[in-house]
Write an enzyme that holds these catalytic residues in place. Structure first.
Site, PDB file in Angstrom:
ATOM      1  N   PHE A 172       0.863  -1.186   0.000  1.00  0.00           N
ATOM      2  CA  PHE A 172       0.000   0.000   0.000  1.00  0.00           C
ATOM      3  C   PHE A 172       0.893   1.227   0.000  1.00  0.00           C
ATOM      4  CE2 PHE A 172      -2.256   3.567   1.612  1.00  0.00           C
ATOM      5  CZ  PHE A 172      -3.551   3.422   1.154  1.00  0.00           C
ATOM      6  N   ASP A 281       9.167   2.791   1.702  1.00  0.00           N
ATOM      7  CA  ASP A 281       8.018   3.604   2.083  1.00  0.00           C
ATOM      8  C   ASP A 281       7.766   3.419   3.577  1.00  0.00           C
ATOM      9  OD1 ASP A 281       5.531   4.598   2.699  1.00  0.00           O
ATOM     10  OD2 ASP A 281       4.547   3.844   0.895  1.00  0.00           O
ATOM     11  N   LYS A 312       2.192  10.598   8.318  1.00  0.00           N
ATOM     12  CA  LYS A 312       1.491  10.100   9.514  1.00  0.00           C
ATOM     13  C   LYS A 312       2.119  10.607  10.819  1.00  0.00           C
ATOM     14  CE  LYS A 312      -0.692   5.951   7.581  1.00  0.00           C
ATOM     15  NZ  LYS A 312      -2.086   5.881   8.014  1.00  0.00           N
ATOM     16  N   THR A 336       2.262  23.928  -4.827  1.00  0.00           N
ATOM     17  CA  THR A 336       2.073  25.239  -4.204  1.00  0.00           C
ATOM     18  C   THR A 336       2.710  25.303  -2.818  1.00  0.00           C
ATOM     19  OG1 THR A 336       0.022  25.591  -5.399  1.00  0.00           O
ATOM     20  CG2 THR A 336       0.376  26.959  -3.457  1.00  0.00           C
TER      21      THR A 336
END
Ligand code: FES
Lengths: 454, 454
Positions: A172, A281, A312, A336
Site C-alpha cells: 500500500f 516507504d 502520519k 504550491t
C-alpha cells in the site's frame, strides 16, 4: 494528566454519534465513519467519543498520532506567540520559504535522517510524498534532454518515457493515481480506477513466529526475489524499464506482512544491480513504533535505500534521499505549498519528547509485553487467533476469518479498546509512542474477556 | 495595521536571502527559490523579506493568501482556547471526525457551495482534490460490479477499466501522476514522467479585449468545441471512454487564457450529451479573486458543473459535487486525513471577513482600476505590453517575449512589487482579496517607472 482506564457509557457508536452520522450523511458518504469524537476531552492514549465513552486507543487515527491526544507540549506550541506566524501564514515553501526554514529542517527532520541520506524534500501527506518520490526516481533514471522534449506535452517518447515502478502484492503506497498503481492491498481501493501497466512482484508470505520457520521462510523469500529479478528483466524487454522498486519494511494495510532483513538487503542489491532506485516507504512504519525510529534500521545496514518517504506520525509528509537523486533543476519537484511549516513545529516538540522520555525504549518494552500477551492468547484460543507477530508495538494477529475479526473488533470496542483491522483477517495494533506496559496489560485483559466470551 | 508603501533596502534576493539559499541548497534543490521571507513582519498586502525589504505582494504565495499576511482575525483564531484541540489533534476525518464536523462544514464550505451542489468532500491540497474528483468521476461512470472485480488488482478489465479524462492544452490541474496526465502548461512539469493515454483538446486562443474580437473569438471557440466532441468519440472508439472533462474557468498556470461563458456552457452540454461528467477546477480561480466567489458564477448558469474542486485561497482542499457523483460505498474515496479541520477554522474567519468587509465588491472595484491601468500601459508601451485581460483582480498582461517578461518581473521586484509569471510570456496578478484601489495605483505607478526606464 492521562486517564487511567476506559469508561463506557453506551455501545459504540452511541446515540449522539448516530445522529451526527445521519447529519454528515446529507453531505458526504459516511460508509467508513466509525463514530464521532470529542477531541477536547481525549488525553494521551484515551480517545473520548461524542457520547462520553472513553476508549484506550490502539489505532490512533490510522497510526498517525505520535505522542497521544492533547499532549501538553503540543498545546504549548500553539499558544507560544513565537509560533503564531507559522500557523497563520502558510508559505509557498518552494519559492518563498520563511527565513528559519533551513534551521528548522536541520533541527527537526534532518536530525532523524536515515543513514546515507543528506537530502530532504518536505511534502504534505503520504500520497504526495510517494508521488514525488516516484517522480524523483523517474527523473534520476533518465538523462534528461530538455531540448528535445517538447513532445512530452503530447505524451510521446522521449519526453514521457514509458518508465515503471515495481511494487509488491499486498503493498500500500497511497491512493492518488500514481500511488494507486503500486497499491495492491484491497479490491475496493482500485475498483473502476484506470491504472498503469507496472510490474507487481509477490511479497513473501511468511510463517510466524519467524524464528521457528527460518528455513521455510527463507525459501519463500528466495522465490519472491527471483520473481522480482524476472519482472525487472521482462519489463525492460517490454520497453517499460523499472526506474524504481518501492516496498514497505512491514506491509501495513496489506495485513502486517513481515520479511527478514536478509530479504530487504538482497532486494536492495537486486535493484542496484539492475540500475533501479530503491524506495523504502516508511509512511506507516516510520516515526518510532517499531522500537527504532525507522523500521529499516532493523535491517542493520548503513545503506538501506535511495529514498525513504514518511508522513502520519511525522505529522508532515516528505522524503529523504541520497545526493544522486537530487533533481537537476528547480520546479521539477514542485507544488504550491510543499508541506506545512506549522506541522514541523509540532514535529519538533514530538522529537523532543521522544528523546527526553526515551520513548523508543518504552515502545520496545511495551511492545514486548504486547506481543508476549498475544502469543499467550493465541495459545489459549487457537481456534480464534494465530500468527501473532510484530516489532515494537507495531504488532498484529490474525483472526479465524474476516467475520470473526470484525466481530472481535466491535466487541473489544464496546469494552473500551479501539483497534483496527488490516489485510483480510488481521487485527493491527498501532498505539501511540506513549503506550506503556500497563496499557498493554489493560488491553490484554479486556481482549481476554472478549475472547473468553466469544 | 497595514504598511502604506513598499520599502526597499537591498536588491532582491539580498545578502541574507542569498546566504540562506546556500544553506538550504545543502538540503534540497533551490532552483525555484525567489528569496526568504520574514512572515512575522509581513502585514496585509505587504511581504517582508529576510533582508528587511517590504514588497507590495501581487503574487501571494501562488495565489493562496486570501486576506493578506497576519490578519488579526486569523491570529485570534490561533489563540482562541476553543480552537486549541483542532490544531493539536489532527483526526482521520473519514473514520473518526470531531463532533462539530458536520456543523463546521455547513457553517463554512457549504455556505459557499456552488449552485446545484449539495455534496462536499474535504481534501488537503489541490492535487488530492483533483485526483479524488477524477476518481469520483470514474466510479460514477461505471456501474460497479464488485463481485467480478478481483482482477482489478492485476490491472485488467473489468476491475480497472481503461477510462480517461479529457483535458485542455495549456491546462494545469496539479502534478501528481493522475493530475499530471491532464496538465499541459509547461514542458518541465512533465519531462521524464510517464503519463496516461488520455485525450487533450485545444483551448481557445482568444484575442483581447474580448469585446473587440467577438466574432473571431467565437469562431475559435467553435473550432475547439468541435475538436472536443471529436476526441470524445475517438477515445470511445479506442476503448478508453472519457468519464469526465476537466477545465479551469480561466487557464491560470498556462498563461491566463480566458474563454466566454458561451464556450463553457456549450462545453458542459457536450459533456452531458456524451455521458461525461463535467469538472470545473477552481483551485486557482475560486475564493473570490474574480469578483465572484467562484469564477464559474460569471457563466450565469445555475447548473455549472458536476464537480467543482478548490484549494489555495480556500486554505483547505476539497471538491463539491452533485448527488449523482456520490460514491456508492465508504473507503472508495479515502485517505488518512481527508483534509485538516484546523484549516477550516481559518476559512471560517476568512469567510466572515469577506462578508463583513464586502471584499467581493472591493475586488471588483480594485480589479477595474488594475485592468484599466494595464490598458493604459499597453497603449503607452505597445512595444513591450499587449493582451491585458482579467476578471476582478485575476488579471494578466503579456510581455514582448519571455526574456522581457522575466526582466520586468525582476526590475519591478527591486522597486518593491512582487509579481508572478505564467504561460510563456505573461505576467499574472494574484493579489489577496484585501487589495484595494490605492494598492492598484501604487503598483501601476511603480510599473510605469519600470517600463519608462526599460
Ligand atoms: S496530495 Fe498530499 S496533501 Fe494533497
Amino acid at each position: 494528566f492521562e486517564y487511567d482506564a476506559p469508561s463506557m457509557k453506551t455501545p459504540v457508536p452511541g446515540p449522539k454519534s448516530q445522529e451526527l452520522k445521519k447529519q454528515l450523511g446529507e453531505i458526504q458518504n459516511v460508509g467508513a465513519i466509525n463514530f464521532f469524537c470529542n477531541y477536547e476531552e481525549s488525553r494521551g492514549n484515551y480517545l473520548v467519543d461524542a457520547d462520553g465513552n472513553r476508549m484506550l486507543d490502539l489505532y490512533t487515527q490510522i497510526s498517525s498520532v505520535p505522542i497521544g491526544y492533547n499532549h501538553p507540549a503540543l498545546m504549548k506550541a500553539v499558544t507560544n506567540p513565537n509560533n503564531l506566524s507559522a500557523f497563520v501564514n502558510r508559505p509557498a515553501l518552494g519559492i518563498l520559504p520563511p527565513e528559519n526554514f533551513p534551521e528548522k529542517l536541520i533541527e527537526t527532520l534532518l536530525s532523524v535522517a536515515p543513514s546515507g541520506m543528506t537530502r530532504l524534500q518536505t511534502m504534505a501527506c503520504g500520497s504526495c510524498s510517494n508521488e514525488n518520490a516516484f517522480k524523483s526516481m523517474f527523473i534520476w533514471y533518465r538523462v534528461s534532454v530538455l531540448a528535445c522534449s517538447y513532445v512530452c506535452l503530447f505524451k510521446q517518447a522521449p519526453g514521457c518515457p514509458d518508465l515503471s515502478i515495481l511494487s509488491f502484492m499486498g503493498g500500500f503506497h497511497g491512493r492518488t493515481l500514481g500511488c494507486l498503481a503500486t497499491t495492491h492491498s484491497k479490491v475496493i481501493h482500485k475498483l473502476d480506477i484506470p491504472s498503469l501497466d507496472w510490474p507487481i512482484a509477490p511479497f513473501p508470505r511468511l510463517q510466524y513466529p519467524l524464528e521457528e520457520f527460518a528455513r521455510e521462510n527463507s525459501q519463500e523469500e528466495a522465490r519472491c526475489l527471483e520473481e522480482v529479478e524476472d519482472l525487472i528483466v521482462k519489463w525492460r524487454q517490454k520497453g517499460k524499464p523499472v526506474a524504481g522498486v518501492v516496498v514497505e519494511p512491514i506491509q501495513a494495510e496489506g495485513g502486517d506482512n513481515h520479511a527478514s532483513s536478509d530479504f530487504f538487503i538482497k532486494l536492495r542489491n537486486i535493484a542496484r544491480k539492475h540500475g533501479c532506485a530503491f524506495h523504502a516507504d516508511e509512511v506507516q512504519t516510520g516515526g518510532g513504533a517499531t522500537g527504532k525510529f525507522w523500521a529499516h534500521e532493523h535491517w542493520g545496514t548503513d545503506d538501506p535505500a535511495d529514498i525513504v518517504s514518511f508522513s502520519k506520525k511525522m505529522l508532515s509528509g516528505g522524503y529523504y534521499h541520497t545526493d544522486e537523486l537530487q533533481p537537476d533543476k528547480g520546479y521539477r519537484i514542485f507544488n504550491t505549498w510543499m508541506g506545512d511549516p506549522s506541522k514541523n513545529l509540532f514535529l519538533s516538540e514530538v522529537l523532543n519528547i521522544i528523546r527526553r522520555e526515551n520513548l523508543l525504549e518504552e515502545v520496545t518494552r511495551s511492545g514486548k509485553a504486547l506481543l508476549q500477551g498475544l502469543y499467550e492468547l493465541q495459545t489459549q484460543y487457537p481456534h480464534l487467533l494465530s500468527r501473532a507477530r510484530g516489532q515494537g508495538t507495531f504488532c498484529a494477529i490474525d483472526a479465524r476469518d474476516d467475520v470473526t475479526r470484525d466481530n472481535l473488533l466491535l466487541k473489544t470496542r464496546d469494552k473500551g479498546v479501539l483497534l483496527g483491522g488490516c489485510g483480510e483477517r488481521s487485527i493491527r495494533f498501532r498505539p501511540a509512542l506513549v503506550f506503556k506496559e500497563h496499557h498493554a496489560h489493560q488491553f490484554l485483559n479486556i481482549f481476554n474477556d472478549v475472547l473468553a466470551e466469544y
